[in-house]
Enzyme design. Structure first.
Site, short mmCIF file in Angstrom:
data_model
loop_
_atom_site.label_atom_id
_atom_site.label_comp_id
_atom_site.label_asym_id
_atom_site.label_seq_id
_atom_site.Cartn_x
_atom_site.Cartn_y
_atom_site.Cartn_z
N ARG A 192 -43.02 30.85 -2.73
CA ARG A 192 -42.11 32.07 -2.74
C ARG A 192 -41.68 32.04 -1.08
NH1 ARG A 192 -41.88 33.82 -7.83
NH2 ARG A 192 -43.66 33.77 -9.03
N CYS A 193 -40.63 32.66 -1.09
CA CYS A 193 -39.88 32.71 0.21
C CYS A 193 -39.28 33.91 0.51
CB CYS A 193 -38.94 31.53 0.63
SG CYS A 193 -38.33 31.55 2.24
N ARG B 15 -73.56 23.02 -30.05
CA ARG B 15 -73.06 24.18 -30.13
C ARG B 15 -71.69 24.17 -30.48
NH1 ARG B 15 -75.64 25.26 -24.54
NH2 ARG B 15 -77.77 26.06 -24.91
N SER C 58 -35.53 30.97 -8.54
CA SER C 58 -35.09 29.67 -7.82
C SER C 58 -33.84 29.53 -7.99
CB SER C 58 -36.15 28.45 -8.17
OG SER C 58 -37.47 28.83 -7.63
N SER D 115 -40.75 25.55 -15.12
CA SER D 115 -41.68 26.66 -15.28
C SER D 115 -42.85 26.51 -16.28
CB SER D 115 -40.96 28.07 -15.75
OG SER D 115 -41.68 29.06 -15.94
N ILE D 116 -43.81 26.51 -15.97
CA ILE D 116 -44.93 26.52 -16.71
C ILE D 116 -45.08 27.85 -18.03
CG2 ILE D 116 -46.60 25.26 -15.31
CD1 ILE D 116 -48.30 27.86 -15.34
N ASP D 117 -44.25 28.80 -17.65
CA ASP D 117 -44.21 29.90 -18.53
C ASP D 117 -43.37 29.57 -19.77
OD1 ASP D 117 -45.64 31.42 -16.69
OD2 ASP D 117 -43.68 32.33 -15.70
#
Length: 173
Positions: A56-57, A169, A89, A132-134
């Protein structure tokens, strides 16, 4: 995406540059802007995330930061950008494109670049790729980053399941 951009650019005869750490690298210049080679993108297909960094800038949000970024681009005569990112971006890229002419005029006025350089670099062309991973960008079914993030999640869950089974388990999963 980075590998494809570099290799296609080289294939069609362009000089291609990495701008490390995204807009921060463009504002800072120097070693952050590095010519890419065919070999420099070898072996990155299996890696997740960005191989050239991202940051981020805050500086790029202000005109003064964009002025520094413009100077660093024209020093390399870079007039084409491929921006891989999300809403912030791509919005920043569009603003940069809109201001490009006035940024060059200001650089000439301040004696930072010659009119000849400004004329050679008068147009800024941008290709935006949603990364974007979102996966939350309007109008897209899948973004760059989402597939690799989901793949990594599945690998982690599978590894946990295998470990749980080896400890009897498995019922917890």
């Amino acid at each position: 995406a980075v590998r494809a951009v570099v290799r296609m650019g080289i294939y069609v005869g362009c000089r291609v540059y990495f701008i490390r750490e995204g807009y921060q690298g463009m504002v800072d210049g120097g070693v952050n802007i590095e010519e890419a080679t065919w070999a420099s993108v070898s072996g990155i297909m299996q890696k997740g995330g960005t191989t050239i960094g991202s940051a981020r800038c805050r500086d790029f949000r202000e005109r003064e930061g964009r002025l520094k970024a413009a100077l660093h681009l024209v020093e390399h005569e870079i007039t084409n950008l491929v921006v891989i990112g999300g809403d912030g971006s791509l919005t920043g890229a569009n603003l940069f494109r809109q201001e490009w002419s006035s940024l060059l005029e200001e650089l000439v006025k301040n004696g930072k670049i010659s009119q000849d350089i400004a004329d050679r670099c008068q147009h800024l062309h941008i290709v935006g790729m949603v990364g974007s991973i979102d996966n939350d960008f309007c109008g897209t079914d899948m973004t760059i980053g989402t597939d690799s993030a989901l793949h990594r999640i599945i690998e982690a869950v599978d590894a946990i399941r295998t470990t749980a089974q080896s400890h009897q388990r498995a019922s917890v999963l």
